[in-house]
Write a protein that holds these residues in place. Structure first.
Motif, PDB file in Angstrom:
ATOM      1  N   VAL A  83       0.756  -1.362  -0.038  1.00 56.23           N
ATOM      2  CA  VAL A  83      -0.100   0.073   0.058  1.00 56.23           C
ATOM      3  C   VAL A  83       0.897   1.303   0.071  1.00 56.23           C
ATOM      4  CG1 VAL A  83      -1.683   1.160   1.283  1.00 56.23           C
ATOM      5  CG2 VAL A  83      -1.947  -1.283   1.054  1.00 56.23           C
ATOM      6  N   ARG A  84       1.918   1.190   0.922  1.00 52.36           N
ATOM      7  CA  ARG A  84       2.659   2.481   0.866  1.00 52.36           C
ATOM      8  C   ARG A  84       3.384   2.607  -0.534  1.00 52.36           C
ATOM      9  NH1 ARG A  84       4.253   0.822   6.244  1.00 52.36           N
ATOM     10  NH2 ARG A  84       6.089  -0.161   5.407  1.00 52.36           N
ATOM     11  N   ASP A  85       3.926   1.438  -1.115  1.00 52.58           N
ATOM     12  CA  ASP A  85       4.702   1.540  -2.391  1.00 52.58           C
ATOM     13  C   ASP A  85       3.545   2.311  -3.580  1.00 52.58           C
ATOM     14  OD1 ASP A  85       6.998   0.276  -1.460  1.00 52.58           O
ATOM     15  OD2 ASP A  85       6.471  -1.558  -2.282  1.00 52.58           O
ATOM     16  N   ILE A  86       2.355   1.771  -3.425  1.00 57.98           N
ATOM     17  CA  ILE A  86       1.404   2.411  -4.644  1.00 57.98           C
ATOM     18  C   ILE A  86       1.200   3.747  -4.048  1.00 57.98           C
ATOM     19  CG2 ILE A  86      -1.153   2.252  -5.141  1.00 57.98           C
ATOM     20  CD1 ILE A  86      -1.132  -0.803  -4.521  1.00 57.98           C
ATOM     21  N   ARG A  87       0.938   4.187  -2.999  1.00 57.17           N
ATOM     22  CA  ARG A  87       0.984   5.789  -2.605  1.00 57.17           C
ATOM     23  C   ARG A  87       2.034   6.355  -2.965  1.00 57.17           C
ATOM     24  NH1 ARG A  87      -1.457   5.104   3.422  1.00 57.17           N
ATOM     25  NH2 ARG A  87      -3.845   4.395   3.038  1.00 57.17           N
ATOM     26  N   PHE A  88       3.512   5.808  -2.800  1.00 56.56           N
ATOM     27  CA  PHE A  88       4.448   6.471  -3.108  1.00 56.56           C
ATOM     28  C   PHE A  88       4.622   6.671  -4.607  1.00 56.56           C
ATOM     29  CE2 PHE A  88       8.956   6.679  -4.455  1.00 56.56           C
ATOM     30  CZ  PHE A  88       9.390   7.787  -3.665  1.00 56.56           C
ATOM     31  N   GLY A  89       4.134   5.605  -5.360  1.00 55.63           N
ATOM     32  CA  GLY A  89       4.227   5.769  -6.703  1.00 55.63           C
ATOM     33  C   GLY A  89       3.212   6.560  -7.508  1.00 55.63           C
ATOM     34  N   LEU A  90       1.870   6.741  -6.700  1.00 65.88           N
ATOM     35  CA  LEU A  90       1.140   7.501  -7.238  1.00 65.88           C
ATOM     36  C   LEU A  90       1.631   8.860  -6.923  1.00 65.88           C
ATOM     37  CD1 LEU A  90      -2.087   5.805  -6.073  1.00 65.88           C
ATOM     38  CD2 LEU A  90      -1.448   6.038  -8.638  1.00 65.88           C
ATOM     39  N   ARG A  91       2.006   9.382  -5.804  1.00 68.32           N
ATOM     40  CA  ARG A  91       2.874  10.468  -5.686  1.00 68.32           C
ATOM     41  C   ARG A  91       3.881  11.191  -6.687  1.00 68.32           C
ATOM     42  NH1 ARG A  91       2.566   9.207  -0.113  1.00 68.32           N
ATOM     43  NH2 ARG A  91       5.014   8.912  -0.059  1.00 68.32           N
ATOM     44  N   GLN A  92       4.756  10.046  -7.120  1.00 63.01           N
ATOM     45  CA  GLN A  92       5.875  10.151  -8.084  1.00 63.01           C
ATOM     46  C   GLN A  92       5.154  10.500  -9.387  1.00 63.01           C
ATOM     47  OE1 GLN A  92       9.373   9.684  -8.218  1.00 63.01           O
ATOM     48  NE2 GLN A  92       9.200   9.787  -5.968  1.00 63.01           N
ATOM     49  N   LEU A 148      14.041  -1.746  -2.878  1.00 60.87           N
ATOM     50  CA  LEU A 148      13.837  -0.547  -3.831  1.00 60.87           C
ATOM     51  C   LEU A 148      13.394  -1.132  -5.203  1.00 60.87           C
ATOM     52  CD1 LEU A 148      17.042   1.417  -3.314  1.00 60.87           C
ATOM     53  CD2 LEU A 148      15.205   1.778  -2.423  1.00 60.87           C
ATOM     54  N   MET A 149      13.638  -2.352  -5.549  1.00 62.89           N
ATOM     55  CA  MET A 149      13.461  -3.191  -6.666  1.00 62.89           C
ATOM     56  C   MET A 149      11.661  -3.306  -6.528  1.00 62.89           C
ATOM     57  SD  MET A 149      15.612  -3.231  -9.313  1.00 62.89           S
ATOM     58  CE  MET A 149      14.425  -4.344 -10.424  1.00 62.89           C
ATOM     59  N   ARG A 150      11.385  -3.652  -5.437  1.00 59.37           N
ATOM     60  CA  ARG A 150       9.799  -3.841  -5.235  1.00 59.37           C
ATOM     61  C   ARG A 150       9.485  -2.536  -5.366  1.00 59.37           C
ATOM     62  NH1 ARG A 150       8.200  -6.555   0.117  1.00 59.37           N
ATOM     63  NH2 ARG A 150       8.191  -4.683   0.954  1.00 59.37           N
ATOM     64  N   GLN A 151       9.816  -1.400  -5.076  1.00 68.25           N
ATOM     65  CA  GLN A 151       9.208  -0.166  -5.242  1.00 68.25           C
ATOM     66  C   GLN A 151       9.129   0.243  -6.785  1.00 68.25           C
ATOM     67  OE1 GLN A 151       7.661   2.088  -3.237  1.00 68.25           O
ATOM     68  NE2 GLN A 151       7.312   3.228  -5.320  1.00 68.25           N
ATOM     69  N   LEU A 152      10.395  -0.073  -7.569  1.00 65.97           N
ATOM     70  CA  LEU A 152      10.187   0.120  -8.766  1.00 65.97           C
ATOM     71  C   LEU A 152       9.320  -0.619  -9.621  1.00 65.97           C
ATOM     72  CD1 LEU A 152      13.995   0.718  -9.436  1.00 65.97           C
ATOM     73  CD2 LEU A 152      12.312   2.270  -9.413  1.00 65.97           C
ATOM     74  N   THR A 193       6.376  -1.989  -8.397  1.00 73.43           N
ATOM     75  CA  THR A 193       4.922  -1.399  -8.070  1.00 73.43           C
ATOM     76  C   THR A 193       4.549  -0.359  -8.906  1.00 73.43           C
ATOM     77  OG1 THR A 193       5.303  -1.982  -5.762  1.00 73.43           O
ATOM     78  CG2 THR A 193       3.480  -0.317  -6.436  1.00 73.43           C
ATOM     79  N   GLU A 194       5.818   0.712  -9.190  1.00 79.98           N
ATOM     80  CA  GLU A 194       5.596   1.773 -10.047  1.00 79.98           C
ATOM     81  C   GLU A 194       5.253   1.199 -11.773  1.00 79.98           C
ATOM     82  OE1 GLU A 194       8.767   4.486  -9.682  1.00 79.98           O
ATOM     83  OE2 GLU A 194       8.347   4.873  -7.623  1.00 79.98           O
ATOM     84  N   SER A 195       5.909   0.405 -11.849  1.00 76.92           N
ATOM     85  CA  SER A 195       5.901  -0.363 -13.182  1.00 76.92           C
ATOM     86  C   SER A 195       4.453  -0.933 -13.236  1.00 76.92           C
ATOM     87  CB  SER A 195       6.962  -1.678 -13.601  1.00 76.92           C
ATOM     88  OG  SER A 195       8.248  -0.817 -13.567  1.00 76.92           O
ATOM     89  N   LEU A 196       3.918  -1.660 -12.339  1.00 74.70           N
ATOM     90  CA  LEU A 196       2.661  -2.234 -12.323  1.00 74.70           C
ATOM     91  C   LEU A 196       1.471  -1.176 -12.499  1.00 74.70           C
ATOM     92  CD1 LEU A 196       3.153  -5.154 -10.046  1.00 74.70           C
ATOM     93  CD2 LEU A 196       3.140  -5.191 -12.406  1.00 74.70           C
TER      94      LEU A 196
END
Length: 824
Positions: free
Chosen positions: A10-19, A344-348, A350-353
């Protein structure tokens, strides 16, 4: 543990949306470019799936086979009613054998008359295609043995007919539908998913062949059991292979041919009939007009959209690589603070997804909008096209797989490259803006690849456009402008007791007197349609095969074709007058090299009534069979000396102005006579467009794909140069402070861009040439050696590249040295 993982997600999705919200231009460009490519792929694959891959929605469709009986020239020939019955009685390899036909007939519901597809079937149809009606029952063997013309005729109507013409009436059973004026009691309603083996068209009704009027084929004279009308299908018995079935049919077929030979055949026709062979083809996908006409085109389009998708993926990789480089400092700080590379790869990831989900949604929306548009480019018929492009598991899997693979493979690679950089160089990189960009060679290679792919798509689009334009401008040998064509069908009982000779003359007289009509004629064919017959034309010493057209008086005048010598047919060429014929210039040259064809006798085919016909005219050579083939060998027979063909004639009308302006008034004259009505009409120019449907569709869609490729190449080059200028701001400030002028800085940036552009175009040229050869092998009308499309593609990319590079180059020349150094 699972809750922690979910919380991190959930945090990764929120961070990706903010990005993405912090950089909306990047997000929009990435999503739209990939979404357009995914939508194009989904749309074309949906059509390919519907017409070429999807099985019929019947139990064990893999056991279905089609029985073909091609002639000696390998042309498909339908089977007769007698042959279908003989196969059913003598074979032991099928659990069921049936014949069917889908003619367009007069269908009347509650007094409203229209033309509709009617499925005519033999006994065994519902065993071959075991689909149960949603209301009522299917046809029974007793129904198929109802005597023709009896009062007990029954029909099963299609779901679309039930919905559109009966308003889904739940009390439909027992009501009446009239087909060619004959009442049929409705005993069932088919499900929406299946109405006939012809997947393109929904059948309004299914009726027994024995009870069918078949007026369009038999002139209301009843069913001829030896007429070659039926398509044959069968269901293999369990444990029987297609090879075993083929072997048995080859043994049975010669005797079936002998037993079903029609009476009255000439020795030549009998030999041709007995030379027919039998073969089985897979039948699980049903029949399809679109598959037969556009299979090659769909494969070409699939290759084009796949190339577009690859270009969009490369564009995405370029954007993400630039974005990842700009985040090198961020990643270095997070690594320094203890973040794991896997985290960090998981964060990236998530952004790709997130990009994948958004691109998939955009692509599906585009596919739903573009699917019907694609069908309109392919279909022109008085019968409504009902092929379903609804998504199924195969389409959803394809779309989702394409989107996620594209974003993950092309999205994670740049991030992985950035994370793999050592920690301290990343920190140092974030603290300075020195010349040179890490990974610059990879970004430049990707952009060069985009340009090369764009060359392929643009040159292919140009080649297809020039081919369509060239065919459209081909000399026909007649003048299609101002000509309209009317497809005539009998009203219920319209031909009963009528003198067709007198009626046809009255029809021409009434139509010619309509406002805006210059002339009118009847014929048995549509010019530019490849539906003519080929017969032997002979003199005492020469023989050839030519197209045979049967036309009325004023035909050449109406069509705008010229008679180079002799005369056209006249009203005096009747069944009682001397038999005459008009031949083309090519036939006259071949049969009478001395140039004395006028007045000489020729014989056409084996029909005794067509022997020793006197040549009264020589017509200019014309492309009668369409724009794709040129066969100038043609003979014309007078329609009123062949009265049996009057029931099947088409009406051509030449207008004094635009052809479309006379359609309504001519249709009114036809209806006023009370015998026929025009169930479909079109201008001859529109008929030519139908003949060019494949080229027009490919040209239109390839132009769109080429424009997308040009835009993506522009975005890629602009993004790369803009990013490079931003990273080299300090360098440009230093150079300007040391006395380098703005023009020099502008030229240096532009020079680098032009070198990249030239490399991409050079790489694309051999790929484009290879693509043109592949296209020419699939489309014989294509001129693969035409250099103009390739030159135009290179020119367009050069202009677009100059524009894309000029904007950041101008910005580089306007850098303020003081502000640039202060920013460092």
């Amino acid at each position: 543990m699972n809750m922690v993982w979910l919380d991190d997600l959930v945090r990764d999705i929120r961070f990706g949306l903010r990005q993405f919200s912090g950089n909306p231009v990047f997000a929009m460009v990435a999503i739209l470019s990939l979404g357009v490519a995914i939508g194009a792929n989904t749309s074309v694959f949906s059509l390919l799936n519907a017409v070429a891959l999807r099985r019929l929605p019947v139990p064990h469709a893999e056991r279905l086979v089609e029985i073909d009986a091609p002639d000696s020239q390998d042309r498909p020939v339908a089977l007769s009613y007698a042959q279908v019955n003989a196969l059913r009685a003598r074979q032991s390899v099928f659990s069921s054998v049936s014949g069917w036909l889908l003619p367009v007939l007069n269908v009347e519901v509650n007094g409203s008359l229209s033309r509709g597809a009617v499925l005519v079937v033999t006994e065994g149809y519902y065993s071959t295609y075991p689909v149960s009606p949603i209301l009522g029952r299917a046809l029974l063997p007793s129904d198929t043995h109802s005597p023709s013309g009896g009062a007990a005729a029954v029909a099963v109507i299609g779901f679309q007919c039930w919905q559109e013409r009966f308003g889904r009436d739940p009390a439909i059973l027992g009501k009446t539908i009239r087909i060619e004026g004959r009442p049929f009691a409705i005993v069932g309603v088919m499900p929406e998913r299946f109405s006939s083996p012809q997947i393109d068209v929904s059948a309004d009704a299914t009726i027994p062949v024995e009870a069918s009027p078949l007026a369009i084929f038999e002139g209301q004279r009843g069913l001829d059991p030896k007429s070659m009308l039926l398509l044959a299908s069968a269901r293999l018995r369990d444990g029987v292979s297609p090879q075993q079935a083929n072997a048995q049919l080859r043994v049975l077929w010669p005797s079936i041919l002998r037993d079903t030979e029609p009476a009255g055949l000439s020795p030549t026709q009998a030999a041709e009939f007995l030379a027919r062979r039998i073969q089985l083809e897979p039948g699980g996908r049903g029949q399809s007009f679109l598959r037969n006409r556009f299979s090659e085109s769909l494969e070409i389009l699939m290759a084009a959209v796949a190339t577009l998708l690859l270009l969009a993926c490369v564009n995405l990789a370029t954007l993400l690589l630039a974005r990842a480089s700009s985040r090198a400092g961020e990643m270095g700080v997070r690594l320094a603070l203890g973040a794991k590379r896997g985290r960090l790869m998981r964060q990236l990831l998530t952004e790709s997804l997130l990009l994948a989900v958004a691109s998939t949604a955009a692509g599906v929306l585009l596919a739903f909008w573009s699917g019907p548009l694609l069908l309109t480019l392919m279909w022109a018929s008085p019968v409504k096209l009902t092929i379903s492009l609804r998504p199924d598991f195969r389409i959803l899997a394809f779309t989702t797989g394409v989107a996620f693979l594209a974003t993950i493979l092309f999205g994670l690679a740049p991030g992985w490259t950035t994370i793999q950089e050592s920690l301290y160089p990343s920190l140092r990189e974030s603290a300075r803006s020195i010349a040179g960009v890490r990974g610059s060679w990879l970004r430049r290679s990707l952009v060069a690849g985009q340009i090369a792919l764009a060359v392929v798509l643009l040159s292919s689009a140009g080649l297809l456009m020039r081919t369509a334009h060239k065919l459209r401008g081909t000399g026909l040998g007649f003048q299609p402008e101002h000509v309209a064509v009317f497809f005539l069908g009998p009203r219920p009982g319209g031909y009963a007791g009528v003198n067709m000779d007198a009626y046809s003359r009255e029809l021409l007289s009434q139509v010619t007197s309509a406002p805006g009509v210059a002339s009118a004629a009847l014929s048995n064919w549509v010019p530019v349609y490849d539906n003519h017959s080929i017969e032997r034309v002979s003199t005492g010493s020469a023989l050839l095969k030519a197209q045979v057209q049967v036309v009325s008086y004023d035909f050449f005048k109406t069509l705008g074709a010229s008679i180079v010598s002799g005369r056209e047919f006249s009203r005096r060429d009747t069944a009682d007058s001397p038999r005459v014929v008009i031949v083309s210039q090519a036939v006259a040259r071949r049969l009478f090299p001395a140039g004395d064809a006028l007045g000489r006798p020729v014989s056409v085919g084996d029909d005794p009534a067509r022997q020793n016909l006197q040549i009264v005219g020589i017509a200019h050579d014309a492309r009668l069979g369409g724009l794709h083939r040129y066969d100038p060998l043609a003979v014309y027979l007078p329609l009123f000396q062949n009265p049996k063909l009057l029931e099947y004639a088409l009406l051509e009308v030449r207008a004094t102005g635009r052809a479309v302006t006379v359609i309504a008034s001519v249709d009114e004259r036809i209806r006023a006579l009370g015998r026929e009505f025009a169930f479909f009409s079109e201008t001859l120019a529109a008929a030519i467009d139908v003949d060019l449907a494949e080229e027009r569709m490919l040209a239109s869609l390839s132009t769109f794909f080429g424009a997308c490729a040009l835009l993506l190449a522009w975005i890629g080059l602009y993004g790369l140069e803009s990013y490079a200028v931003n990273r080299r701001t300090r360098e440009f400030g230093v150079r300007l402070a040391l006395g380098a002028g703005s023009p020099r800085v502008f030229r240096s940036v532009l020079k680098e861009a032009l070198a990249l552009l030239a490399a991409g175009i050079a790489a694309g040229v051999p790929l484009a040439l290879a693509a043109s050869r592949i296209l020419a092998s699939r489309l014989p009308s294509l001129a693969a050696g035409d250099p103009a499309p390739l030159a135009i593609a290179a020119g367009l990319l050069a202009v677009a590249g100059l524009l894309a590079a000029s904007i950041p180059a101008l910005r580089a020349g306007r850098v303020d040295p003081v502000e640039a150094l202060r920013a460092e």
